[in-house]
Write a protein that holds these residues in place. Structure first.
Motif, PDB file in Angstrom:
ATOM      1  N   GLU A   2      71.959 135.170  93.973  1.00  0.00           N
ATOM      2  CA  GLU A   2      72.321 133.867  93.403  1.00  0.00           C
ATOM      3  C   GLU A   2      73.378 133.232  94.301  1.00  0.00           C
ATOM      4  O   GLU A   2      74.416 133.836  94.562  1.00  0.00           O
ATOM      5  CB  GLU A   2      72.853 134.044  91.992  1.00  0.00           C
ATOM      6  N   LEU A   3      73.104 132.015  94.772  1.00  0.00           N
ATOM      7  CA  LEU A   3      74.036 131.307  95.636  1.00  0.00           C
ATOM      8  C   LEU A   3      74.845 130.321  94.815  1.00  0.00           C
ATOM      9  O   LEU A   3      74.279 129.513  94.072  1.00  0.00           O
ATOM     10  CB  LEU A   3      73.286 130.564  96.742  1.00  0.00           C
ATOM     11  N   PHE A   4      76.174 130.383  94.940  1.00  0.00           N
ATOM     12  CA  PHE A   4      77.096 129.451  94.309  1.00  0.00           C
ATOM     13  C   PHE A   4      77.687 128.562  95.397  1.00  0.00           C
ATOM     14  O   PHE A   4      78.264 129.068  96.358  1.00  0.00           O
ATOM     15  CB  PHE A   4      78.263 130.190  93.642  1.00  0.00           C
ATOM     16  N   LEU A   5      77.567 127.243  95.242  1.00  0.00           N
ATOM     17  CA  LEU A   5      78.195 126.278  96.138  1.00  0.00           C
ATOM     18  C   LEU A   5      79.140 125.441  95.291  1.00  0.00           C
ATOM     19  O   LEU A   5      78.705 124.704  94.398  1.00  0.00           O
ATOM     20  CB  LEU A   5      77.153 125.382  96.813  1.00  0.00           C
ATOM     21  N   CYS A   6      80.434 125.581  95.538  1.00  0.00           N
ATOM     22  CA  CYS A   6      81.429 124.841  94.770  1.00  0.00           C
ATOM     23  C   CYS A   6      81.357 123.365  95.146  1.00  0.00           C
ATOM     24  O   CYS A   6      81.494 122.999  96.317  1.00  0.00           O
ATOM     25  CB  CYS A   6      82.828 125.402  95.044  1.00  0.00           C
ATOM     26  N   TRP A   7      81.135 122.513  94.143  1.00  0.00           N
ATOM     27  CA  TRP A   7      81.053 121.065  94.370  1.00  0.00           C
ATOM     28  C   TRP A   7      82.430 120.425  94.192  1.00  0.00           C
ATOM     29  O   TRP A   7      82.841 119.606  94.989  1.00  0.00           O
ATOM     30  CB  TRP A   7      80.034 120.447  93.419  1.00  0.00           C
ATOM     31  N   ASP A   8      83.115 120.791  93.107  1.00  0.00           N
ATOM     32  CA  ASP A   8      84.478 120.313  92.889  1.00  0.00           C
ATOM     33  C   ASP A   8      85.238 121.331  92.047  1.00  0.00           C
ATOM     34  O   ASP A   8      84.645 122.207  91.429  1.00  0.00           O
ATOM     35  CB  ASP A   8      84.506 118.916  92.249  1.00  0.00           C
ATOM     36  N   GLY A   9      86.564 121.230  92.063  1.00  0.00           N
ATOM     37  CA  GLY A   9      87.383 122.201  91.361  1.00  0.00           C
ATOM     38  C   GLY A   9      87.523 123.485  92.165  1.00  0.00           C
ATOM     39  O   GLY A   9      87.221 123.527  93.352  1.00  0.00           O
ATOM     40  N   THR A  10      88.000 124.523  91.495  1.00  0.00           N
ATOM     41  CA  THR A  10      88.151 125.847  92.110  1.00  0.00           C
ATOM     42  C   THR A  10      87.477 126.864  91.201  1.00  0.00           C
ATOM     43  O   THR A  10      87.700 126.858  89.991  1.00  0.00           O
ATOM     44  CB  THR A  10      89.641 126.204  92.284  1.00  0.00           C
ATOM     45  N   ILE A  11      86.663 127.704  91.787  1.00  0.00           N
ATOM     46  CA  ILE A  11      85.905 128.708  91.039  1.00  0.00           C
ATOM     47  C   ILE A  11      86.314 130.097  91.525  1.00  0.00           C
ATOM     48  O   ILE A  11      86.345 130.354  92.729  1.00  0.00           O
ATOM     49  CB  ILE A  11      84.387 128.509  91.239  1.00  0.00           C
ATOM     50  N   ARG A  12      86.624 130.952  90.578  1.00  0.00           N
ATOM     51  CA  ARG A  12      86.884 132.359  90.907  1.00  0.00           C
ATOM     52  C   ARG A  12      85.670 133.155  90.451  1.00  0.00           C
ATOM     53  O   ARG A  12      85.358 133.202  89.267  1.00  0.00           O
ATOM     54  CB  ARG A  12      88.149 132.850  90.204  1.00  0.00           C
ATOM     55  N   LEU A  13      84.974 133.741  91.394  1.00  0.00           N
ATOM     56  CA  LEU A  13      83.842 134.604  91.065  1.00  0.00           C
ATOM     57  C   LEU A  13      84.361 136.026  90.960  1.00  0.00           C
ATOM     58  O   LEU A  13      84.769 136.623  91.963  1.00  0.00           O
ATOM     59  CB  LEU A  13      82.755 134.526  92.139  1.00  0.00           C
ATOM     60  N   GLU A  14      84.385 136.540  89.744  1.00  0.00           N
ATOM     61  CA  GLU A  14      84.796 137.921  89.539  1.00  0.00           C
ATOM     62  C   GLU A  14      83.571 138.804  89.685  1.00  0.00           C
ATOM     63  O   GLU A  14      82.511 138.504  89.128  1.00  0.00           O
ATOM     64  CB  GLU A  14      85.445 138.070  88.167  1.00  0.00           C
ATOM     65  N   LEU A  15      83.726 139.848  90.481  1.00  0.00           N
ATOM     66  CA  LEU A  15      82.629 140.753  90.808  1.00  0.00           C
ATOM     67  C   LEU A  15      83.013 142.168  90.403  1.00  0.00           C
ATOM     68  O   LEU A  15      84.150 142.598  90.643  1.00  0.00           O
ATOM     69  CB  LEU A  15      82.338 140.717  92.309  1.00  0.00           C
ATOM     70  N   ALA A  16      82.091 142.883  89.795  1.00  0.00           N
ATOM     71  CA  ALA A  16      82.354 144.261  89.390  1.00  0.00           C
ATOM     72  C   ALA A  16      82.702 145.103  90.610  1.00  0.00           C
ATOM     73  O   ALA A  16      82.007 145.053  91.630  1.00  0.00           O
ATOM     74  CB  ALA A  16      81.142 144.843  88.674  1.00  0.00           C
ATOM     75  N   ASP A  17      83.785 145.849  90.520  1.00  0.00           N
ATOM     76  CA  ASP A  17      84.200 146.796  91.562  1.00  0.00           C
ATOM     77  C   ASP A  17      84.488 146.145  92.909  1.00  0.00           C
ATOM     78  O   ASP A  17      84.394 146.804  93.944  1.00  0.00           O
ATOM     79  CB  ASP A  17      83.152 147.906  91.739  1.00  0.00           C
ATOM     80  N   ARG A  18      84.810 144.851  92.915  1.00  0.00           N
ATOM     81  CA  ARG A  18      85.138 144.154  94.161  1.00  0.00           C
ATOM     82  C   ARG A  18      86.258 143.164  93.876  1.00  0.00           C
ATOM     83  O   ARG A  18      86.490 142.787  92.743  1.00  0.00           O
ATOM     84  CB  ARG A  18      83.933 143.372  94.698  1.00  0.00           C
ATOM     85  N   GLU A  19      86.889 142.702  94.921  1.00  0.00           N
ATOM     86  CA  GLU A  19      87.897 141.658  94.781  1.00  0.00           C
ATOM     87  C   GLU A  19      87.215 140.341  94.415  1.00  0.00           C
ATOM     88  O   GLU A  19      86.098 140.074  94.868  1.00  0.00           O
ATOM     89  CB  GLU A  19      88.666 141.479  96.094  1.00  0.00           C
TER      90      GLU A  19
END
Length: 112
Positions: free
Chosen positions: A54-71
């Motif tokens: 799944e590709l996330f492209l931030c359009w506006d704002g700030t997004i924190r993608l939390e990932l299991a077992d990763r930063e």
């Protein structure tokens, strides 16, 4: 509202303005075996995973993608990140943000 090169262009700004609320998606276009969607994010989305990338492209704002077992990955406007298939994740925002998602048409919003 969807479009392809045969039917004309799509205004991402207009599609965002028409979103009914947080975590609602709208399909913008289909390209071969993928779909481009726009979504509004607010707060924390539930943890989930997909059986496809799944590709996330931030359009506006700030997004924190939390990932299991990763930063976590921080996305700002114009930045993208691909969550590999099978990785548990959730987008989290402190203020409303918008994201373009590039994924397969069968990708379920809340994961598998």
């Amino acid at each position: 509202m969807t479009a392809s090169s045969a039917t004309g262009s799509v205004s991402i700004t207009a599609a965002i303005a028409a979103l009914p609320g947080p975590f609602q998606q709208r399909e913008l276009a289909r390209v071969d075996d993928t779909v481009v969607r726009v979504a509004q994010l607010a707060g924390a989305f539930p943890w989930h995973h997909h059986d496809e990338d799944e590709l996330f492209l931030c359009w506006d704002g700030t997004i924190r993608l939390e990932l299991a077992d990763r930063e976590p990955v921080i996305l700002r406007p114009g930045e993208l990140f691909v969550v590999p298939k099978g990785v548990r994740h959730r987008p989290v925002v402190d203020e409303v943000a918008h994201v373009l998602l590039i994924e397969r048409p069968e990708t379920v919003q809340f994961g598998n």
